[in-house]
Design a protein around this motif. Structure first.
Motif, mmCIF file in Angstrom:
data_model
loop_
_atom_site.group_PDB
_atom_site.id
_atom_site.type_symbol
_atom_site.label_atom_id
_atom_site.label_comp_id
_atom_site.label_asym_id
_atom_site.label_seq_id
_atom_site.Cartn_x
_atom_site.Cartn_y
_atom_site.Cartn_z
ATOM 1 N N GLU A 148 0.824 -1.205 0.000
ATOM 2 C CA GLU A 148 0.000 0.000 0.000
ATOM 3 C C GLU A 148 0.862 1.260 0.000
ATOM 4 O O GLU A 148 0.521 2.258 -0.645
ATOM 5 C CB GLU A 148 -0.934 -0.011 1.209
ATOM 6 N N LYS A 149 1.980 1.222 0.716
ATOM 7 C CA LYS A 149 2.884 2.369 0.747
ATOM 8 C C LYS A 149 3.497 2.621 -0.622
ATOM 9 O O LYS A 149 3.649 3.771 -1.044
ATOM 10 C CB LYS A 149 3.984 2.129 1.790
ATOM 11 N N LYS A 150 3.810 1.544 -1.305
ATOM 12 C CA LYS A 150 4.399 1.694 -2.639
ATOM 13 C C LYS A 150 3.387 2.283 -3.614
ATOM 14 O O LYS A 150 3.709 3.153 -4.429
ATOM 15 C CB LYS A 150 4.884 0.327 -3.136
ATOM 16 N N LEU A 151 2.127 1.828 -3.535
ATOM 17 C CA LEU A 151 1.085 2.351 -4.414
ATOM 18 C C LEU A 151 0.814 3.826 -4.118
ATOM 19 O O LEU A 151 0.564 4.613 -5.039
ATOM 20 C CB LEU A 151 -0.204 1.549 -4.256
ATOM 21 N N ALA A 152 0.843 4.197 -2.840
ATOM 22 C CA ALA A 152 0.504 5.564 -2.439
ATOM 23 C C ALA A 152 1.472 6.599 -2.992
ATOM 24 O O ALA A 152 1.126 7.779 -3.079
ATOM 25 C CB ALA A 152 0.458 5.661 -0.915
ATOM 26 N N CYS A 153 2.656 6.191 -3.366
ATOM 27 C CA CYS A 153 3.654 7.116 -3.902
ATOM 28 C C CYS A 153 4.005 6.794 -5.352
ATOM 29 O O CYS A 153 5.104 7.119 -5.822
ATOM 30 C CB CYS A 153 4.914 7.100 -3.044
ATOM 31 N N SER A 154 3.079 6.165 -6.060
ATOM 32 C CA SER A 154 3.348 5.776 -7.444
ATOM 33 C C SER A 154 2.286 6.334 -8.389
ATOM 34 O O SER A 154 1.155 6.601 -7.995
ATOM 35 C CB SER A 154 3.373 4.242 -7.581
ATOM 36 N N LEU A 155 2.677 6.531 -9.613
ATOM 37 C CA LEU A 155 1.776 6.828 -10.716
ATOM 38 C C LEU A 155 2.207 5.982 -11.904
ATOM 39 O O LEU A 155 3.365 5.583 -12.009
ATOM 40 C CB LEU A 155 1.834 8.308 -11.111
ATOM 41 N N VAL A 156 1.256 5.708 -12.785
ATOM 42 C CA VAL A 156 1.588 5.026 -14.031
ATOM 43 C C VAL A 156 1.313 6.009 -15.161
ATOM 44 O O VAL A 156 0.223 6.588 -15.243
ATOM 45 C CB VAL A 156 0.777 3.738 -14.220
ATOM 46 N N ALA A 157 2.297 6.221 -16.007
ATOM 47 C CA ALA A 157 2.189 7.200 -17.088
ATOM 48 C C ALA A 157 2.170 6.500 -18.432
ATOM 49 O O ALA A 157 2.877 5.516 -18.652
ATOM 50 C CB ALA A 157 3.359 8.176 -17.036
ATOM 51 N N VAL B 94 11.903 6.429 -12.455
ATOM 52 C CA VAL B 94 11.146 6.118 -13.668
ATOM 53 C C VAL B 94 11.527 4.724 -14.141
ATOM 54 O O VAL B 94 12.699 4.460 -14.425
ATOM 55 C CB VAL B 94 11.430 7.140 -14.795
ATOM 56 N N GLU B 95 10.550 3.837 -14.189
ATOM 57 C CA GLU B 95 10.768 2.466 -14.635
ATOM 58 C C GLU B 95 9.924 2.190 -15.870
ATOM 59 O O GLU B 95 8.738 2.502 -15.904
ATOM 60 C CB GLU B 95 10.398 1.471 -13.522
ATOM 61 N N SER B 96 10.533 1.616 -16.876
ATOM 62 C CA SER B 96 9.830 1.331 -18.122
ATOM 63 C C SER B 96 9.015 0.047 -18.002
ATOM 64 O O SER B 96 9.506 -0.970 -17.494
ATOM 65 C CB SER B 96 10.832 1.217 -19.272
ATOM 66 N N LEU B 97 7.766 0.092 -18.451
ATOM 67 C CA LEU B 97 6.910 -1.088 -18.465
ATOM 68 C C LEU B 97 6.873 -1.707 -19.849
ATOM 69 O O LEU B 97 7.170 -2.877 -20.042
ATOM 70 C CB LEU B 97 5.484 -0.704 -18.032
ATOM 71 N N LYS C 114 4.906 3.387 -21.720
ATOM 72 C CA LYS C 114 4.279 3.251 -20.403
ATOM 73 C C LYS C 114 5.379 3.141 -19.351
ATOM 74 O O LYS C 114 6.332 2.379 -19.513
ATOM 75 C CB LYS C 114 3.361 2.027 -20.338
ATOM 76 N N PHE C 115 5.200 3.893 -18.251
ATOM 77 C CA PHE C 115 6.232 3.971 -17.229
ATOM 78 C C PHE C 115 5.607 4.001 -15.837
ATOM 79 O O PHE C 115 4.516 4.532 -15.648
ATOM 80 C CB PHE C 115 7.073 5.245 -17.402
ATOM 81 N N ILE C 116 6.314 3.415 -14.869
ATOM 82 C CA ILE C 116 5.955 3.565 -13.462
ATOM 83 C C ILE C 116 6.774 4.713 -12.893
ATOM 84 O O ILE C 116 7.989 4.784 -13.106
ATOM 85 C CB ILE C 116 6.243 2.286 -12.658
#
Length: 245
Positions: free
Chosen positions: A36-45, A74-77, A81-83
């Motif tokens: 949940e902590k990881k999701l709370a500070c993430s966006l998917v672009a 920035v991580e490539s999906l 698309k990026f996390i």
């Protein structure tokens, strides 16, 4: 930092040989909290273009344009698309509220991950825009009518530039979530009664990136438009009048 090992993860997976899915249930509190902590500070672009934008290019954009307090990972999906990993939720909220964003004139659609954060189920078709409505008659220059007009464009969020409930200035300014998978609307009609003459309200989108002027949809250039039809002189005239400010 919580250390997750293989046995911890396997203990919450219910597997069946004949099943096509994995059911995750009864997560231990530390596992759930970490997720949940990881999701709370993430966006998917998702960058809406057929051109491939590299992770390096997007990372440079994030660093130079967003100017967050701390570095954003920035991580490539997959293609475009990026996390995005934010160090703080404050930075994430600021980026969401100050959109829309674009890179090289291509719109960036941002999704807030929900549940497990499965990006393959994200549509990337909803973007919040500041919209100006021009030629709004006096009858329509109120917060309440702004909400009505905004709902005609998409999902109404708020009326901007308001004082004592009335709109100030020559335009009505709104923030609206637009479905960018559909053609952008160029104007609205406002009629007092069914038998009265309609007032034409012009729509102008702030910070609007490049769009296809054949179909009015963002995400592909004119030459790749699937609905483009040859016109006289091969000139795309359908959406040349769409407004951007």
């Amino acid at each position: 930092m919580t250390n997750l090992n293989y046995s911890d993860i396997c203990s919450v997976l219910a597997l069946e040989d004949d099943a096509e899915e994995v059911v995750i249930s009864n997560l231990q509190s530390d596992l759930r909290t970490a997720g949940e902590k990881k999701l709370a500070c993430s966006l998917v672009a998702c960058i809406l273009t057929t051109k491939v934008i590299t992770r390096e290019s997007f990372s440079l954009f994030v660093q130079n344009v967003w100017r967050t307090r701390a570095t954003v990972g920035v991580e490539s999906l997959e293609d475009n698309k990026f996390i995005l990993r934010f160090a703080s939720e404050v930075d994430r909220r600021r980026i969401i509220s100050n959109g829309p964003w674009s890179i090289e004139s291509y719109l960036i659609a941002l999704e807030i991950p929900q549940g497990l954060g499965d990006y393959t189920k994200m549509k990337f078709n909803r973007v919040s825009f500041c919209v100006q409505l021009h030629n709004v008659p006096i009858f329509g220059m109120t917060r309440e009518m702004g909400a009505v007009l905004g709902s005609m464009l998409g999902e109404f969020e708020e009326v901007l530039d308001i004082q004592s409930g009335e709109c100030i200035g020559k335009t009505l300014r709104l923030r609206v979530i637009i479905d960018v998978s559909k053609p952008l609307k160029r104007f609205l009609k406002l009629r007092l009664d069914a038998d009265k003459e309609a007032s034409i309200i012009l729509v102008r989108y702030e910070r609007l990136p490049d769009l296809c002027y054949a179909c009015g949809i963002l995400g592909h250039p004119l030459r790749e438009c699937p609905s483009r039809k040859p016109l006289q002189g091969d000139q795309p005239i359908c959406y040349l009048g769409i407004g951007s400010v």
